[in-house]
Write a protein that holds these residues in place. Sequence first.
Motif, PDB file in Angstrom:
ATOM      1  N   ASP A 147       0.774  -1.234   0.000  1.00  0.00           N
ATOM      2  CA  ASP A 147       0.000   0.000   0.000  1.00  0.00           C
ATOM      3  C   ASP A 147       0.804   1.284   0.000  1.00  0.00           C
ATOM      4  OD1 ASP A 147      -2.406  -1.475   0.057  1.00  0.00           O
ATOM      5  OD2 ASP A 147      -2.230  -1.727   2.230  1.00  0.00           O
ATOM      6  N   ARG A 188       2.439   0.222  -4.417  1.00  0.00           N
ATOM      7  CA  ARG A 188       1.383   0.480  -5.403  1.00  0.00           C
ATOM      8  C   ARG A 188       1.905   0.327  -6.825  1.00  0.00           C
ATOM      9  NH1 ARG A 188      -1.034   6.185  -3.934  1.00  0.00           N
ATOM     10  NH2 ARG A 188      -2.158   5.801  -5.905  1.00  0.00           N
ATOM     11  N   GLU A 234       0.547  -2.398  -9.421  1.00  0.00           N
ATOM     12  CA  GLU A 234       0.056  -1.965 -10.727  1.00  0.00           C
ATOM     13  C   GLU A 234       0.772  -2.701 -11.849  1.00  0.00           C
ATOM     14  OE1 GLU A 234       0.513   2.242 -10.789  1.00  0.00           O
ATOM     15  OE2 GLU A 234      -1.022   2.594  -9.249  1.00  0.00           O
ATOM     16  N   PRO A 292       1.005   7.446  -7.161  1.00  0.00           N
ATOM     17  CA  PRO A 292       1.860   7.171  -5.999  1.00  0.00           C
ATOM     18  C   PRO A 292       2.903   8.272  -5.836  1.00  0.00           C
ATOM     19  CG  PRO A 292       1.632   5.213  -7.378  1.00  0.00           C
ATOM     20  CD  PRO A 292       1.071   6.354  -8.160  1.00  0.00           C
TER      21      PRO A 292
END
Length: 695
Positions: free
Chosen positions: A244, A249, A253, A647
């Motif tokens: 997280d 992230r 992704e 991010p």
Amino acid sequence: MWSTEKEEEEEGCCGKFDDVIPTRARKKQRNGSDTAVQGTNDSSVVSKASAAAQGYFRDPFIQHFVCKVGQRAPLINRGYFVRWRAVDHCVRQFLHITAKCPKRQILSLGAGFDSLYFRLHADGVLDGTAVFEVDFPDVARRKVALLTSNATLRGMLDSCLPPHTGPIYMSSSQYHLLGVDVREESQMEEALSAAGLDWAAPTLILSEVVLTYMETRWSDAVISWAAKLLPQSLFVMYEQIRPDDPFGRVMQEHFLKLNSALHALQQYPDLSAQRRRFLDKGWERCVCLNMNEFYLGLVPQEERDRMESLEPFDEHEEWHQKCSHYFILTASRGALLEQALLIQASVSPGAPISPSWSSTGLKVRTVPVCVEGLGLACIWMRSEGLLLTGGSSRGGRVTECRSLLRDPKGWRSISVKASADLGVRLYHTVTPLPRGGAVVYGGRSSPLRPNCDLFKLMFDPSAAKSPSPVVETVQVEPMNCTGNPPPPRWRHTATVVRHRGKHFLFVFGGKNQSASALGDSSFLSLDQQHWTEFPVGGDAPAARHSHSACSYEGCVVVFGGVNREGVPLGDLSLLRPTERGFDWMRVAVRPPPVPRYSHCAHVFGDQLIVVGGVWMHPDGVPGVGVISLTACSSVEFRLDTSSVPWPLMLHSFCSELRDTEDPELLLIGGGGSCFSFGTHLNPQPVSVRLQPAAL
């Protein structure tokens, strides 16, 4: 193949199974995903072969599993080194602890084209040991074909059975290759029994980036049946954690783009969750380390020095973040194998430091102007105009200066007309001068090419009178300095200090192509442009790079950085002028701030404002730290990035403080090469209001 080979840069995928899909459709979807996963073998083997060829570890057999040995980036090679080193450490420890056992076994799940058996065989450490490799039938079939066609590998297998029978594709006295779906418990048990696995013998179960690609109900079942069927066993697992934070992230992704979710991350996002998982599934003891803890705590300094000298390298932030998002786990059953567990390690010699979080968060807002970059520097030309120098972007290294201007309509980017080219430079300094202008010092164009020149920048005073300039004019003058200059460097600091009424540029720390961290102090007379020697006494801070240094009441306050061993620092020191020279003074801050580096810092009143950076603590990422220079206390503020649609990676960036009635930080650039998940650059600046921090 659920396998060691389903690693970061692979292009295979693993579909997500939906519970509402009918059984037949679900099975068809699973078969399609399995086929894609099996195709991820090759590129990971190429990465392993690259690291071995560059000397990161010794594996003369991996080359036989690739058509051609290629060369990966140094960051990829380092990543595969620490993975290989952690698994090898656990395997060797298992073999050492069970050395007196008449029979012992290694069971490798999703083995792919792993060369473990051949390395251990060549080292002569497999006495009384049988190695069982399990993978999908198609992968097993390919590996059999490769082994039988290669004279070197074939010669290390005695009495191989000719054609395979059932799931046993190859069998010799010490090596057995099985083509079975790891998720099918009954088939696994039957095939392993047929291949000769002794369920009572001490057994190492190896799972390198395997279980996370299964739905957790399947991976949990594998962990449970291994504990149930193997009463004397050691489970070794290498996987990802921390989904997280910004790096996590980007990592997620990447795999989602491949339609290959990291299933375990959602239910088991951190080390404590993974420990509980194994203990709940029947394992008696469990020790889990992230790869920073393993590398800095269990790999000897001499070996780290050897590895770090193999290739030019300057991606420290990405290296530490990669290591913080992977872990090595050992879980044991039985008293004997408890002795083979990993030793709990720490990245620093002192007690772990936890952030002293405030309950108040600081809101982050995006600034609607497109500016990106890594290793750039910035400076105020006037109250609402910023100059950006150097760095690199998606288009390559930046040679032209850029400017950000704030007018009634907001921030905008305008071009800069400079009288001379500053050249390519990253991780340099641009220091404001007392009488206006700035000094550009240091930096690098590559880890082998530091910048040795200095420039003086002068800004056009008439630009402030223009309501809406379309171009900024900057006068660039080379500084021809006398005296003995310090060695060239980057990731240093350069701050103006006064001594007996004269101004000097104080250069401290950094690194260069021959030193992992520098600890010298150098002083450049700004009036005479002469490098001047001063006696410097007191408790000098350790050599470091990627730290911060700010002017404060005639002193310089130095905070953080990375030492020569690659460990982040959290100490604070003051450099004070004396009658003859300067003295260092160490300042004890309570509670101590978490060690970090690649941050930015500013003095506001009697407080040091530290923003961003990289730390090795598992609790989030650095936000804004406020250190009182009078009370010698600190507090951390989390950043509320809910309105930032990407991010936000705050390292290798630059920042400036808008010292107004409502002070705010402007953060520009930042990001990095996220291992093999792709490069992420913050596409826009962001601002952080500091008023909630009660400054």
